[in-house]
Design a protein around this motif. Sequence first.
Motif, PDB file in Angstrom:
ATOM      1  N   ALA A 108       0.831  -1.206   0.000  1.00  0.00           N
ATOM      2  CA  ALA A 108       0.000   0.000   0.000  1.00  0.00           C
ATOM      3  C   ALA A 108       0.862   1.250   0.000  1.00  0.00           C
ATOM      4  CB  ALA A 108      -0.939  -0.011   1.203  1.00  0.00           C
ATOM      5  N   MET A 109       1.937   1.219   0.772  1.00  0.00           N
ATOM      6  CA  MET A 109       2.846   2.367   0.804  1.00  0.00           C
ATOM      7  C   MET A 109       3.517   2.560  -0.554  1.00  0.00           C
ATOM      8  SD  MET A 109       4.762   2.215   4.500  1.00  0.00           S
ATOM      9  CE  MET A 109       5.647   3.717   4.096  1.00  0.00           C
ATOM     10  N   LEU A 110       3.977   1.444  -1.163  1.00  0.00           N
ATOM     11  CA  LEU A 110       4.658   1.521  -2.447  1.00  0.00           C
ATOM     12  C   LEU A 110       3.742   2.088  -3.524  1.00  0.00           C
ATOM     13  CD1 LEU A 110       7.270   0.853  -4.004  1.00  0.00           C
ATOM     14  CD2 LEU A 110       6.280  -1.413  -4.485  1.00  0.00           C
ATOM     15  N   ALA A 111       2.479   1.687  -3.497  1.00  0.00           N
ATOM     16  CA  ALA A 111       1.516   2.136  -4.500  1.00  0.00           C
ATOM     17  C   ALA A 111       0.886   3.480  -4.138  1.00  0.00           C
ATOM     18  CB  ALA A 111       0.422   1.087  -4.683  1.00  0.00           C
ATOM     19  N   ASN A 112       1.242   3.998  -2.954  1.00  0.00           N
ATOM     20  CA  ASN A 112       0.693   5.276  -2.480  1.00  0.00           C
ATOM     21  C   ASN A 112      -0.836   5.250  -2.458  1.00  0.00           C
ATOM     22  OD1 ASN A 112       0.843   7.884  -1.481  1.00  0.00           O
ATOM     23  ND2 ASN A 112       0.742   8.801  -3.537  1.00  0.00           N
ATOM     24  N   ARG A 113      -1.372   4.188  -1.898  1.00  0.00           N
ATOM     25  CA  ARG A 113      -2.829   4.059  -1.788  1.00  0.00           C
ATOM     26  C   ARG A 113      -3.196   3.660  -0.362  1.00  0.00           C
ATOM     27  NH1 ARG A 113      -3.763  -1.276  -1.359  1.00  0.00           N
ATOM     28  NH2 ARG A 113      -2.406  -2.762  -2.443  1.00  0.00           N
ATOM     29  N   ASN A 114      -4.453   3.832  -0.042  1.00  0.00           N
ATOM     30  CA  ASN A 114      -4.925   3.460   1.283  1.00  0.00           C
ATOM     31  C   ASN A 114      -5.033   1.945   1.401  1.00  0.00           C
ATOM     32  OD1 ASN A 114      -5.198   6.152   2.023  1.00  0.00           O
ATOM     33  ND2 ASN A 114      -7.308   6.248   1.285  1.00  0.00           N
TER      34      ASN A 114
END
Length: 314
Positions: A108-114
């Motif tokens: 989630a952090m890598l994809a910058n999503r919740n």
Amino acid sequence: MGTKQHFQKLDAAENAFFSRELEVIRATPYEVQYAELKGMQLVPCPQRFPLGTQEYTYRVFDQVGRAAVSSDASDKGPRVDIKGFESTVKFKTLKDSFGISYEEIQAAMLANRNLDARKAKACAKALAVMIDDALLLGANGTGLEGTGFTGLFTLSGTEVYSTPVGLSGSKAWTAKTPDEVVADMHGMVFQAESNSKGVERCNTLVLPLSRKGLVTGTRMGDGISDTILKHFLDTNGSITQVEFSPKLDSNSAWTGARAVAYNKSPDKIEGIIATELFQLPTQEEGYEFITHCMARLAGTICPFPKSVVYASEI
């Protein structure tokens, strides 16, 4: 819920991200609505009890004795008194949990999503489904065996309407004429009022979902263009709400499909709930972060079961 938590397997950035996401996930279940679950619509739940409540006791009182006519003021009047009984229900805890893995947090952090909140929603809904069963079916609900709960559809000591056989030789509404179906609906609704000499008065009728098409889509005929349901409501005078539930189509507690007429007042029937959803602090377990959830309740109570009428085999 506002306590900041730190997890050993996460670095500072991951920890900050996860803690922030947990706040979103924890808030979400309280906002989700489940329109198909009608337990809390059909059973009034006007109060919430402390989470640690173990038992709930209620008392019902009645008067005994009658006044008498006397021509002599010196005579003693007949004794009038009160009698009462009390009943106790026990609270039970419903539990489930959801987990988020270390890999899910990193992705989630890598994809910058919740983080996906669907796990939290599923967890909340699983509890909501069981609460719905508890309020409506009691111990006859799935997974609630042995709880001792009673539900709106499975009370004891109620009025029972004996569904008559129609001209077709069957009790089932699917085999009856519209006039016969309306007569059954009126008959069960007025039974409580008649047998209580006007004390009890039903204002709500719940029918099996399988009968919805019949009563809402079948016209009366003989020059009357109204559907069965509209004609019933126009001619009844007591019922202000008609609902449908798939839980009435079949259950081991009765034969065939069941209809329920009752007075939807907290003075007559009440759901006893401490909490619908309580989430414990998230725990680190191996490579997952687990959130344990719970609900706590004691089912449905009905101090005046003669205000409820059941009709089966419809």
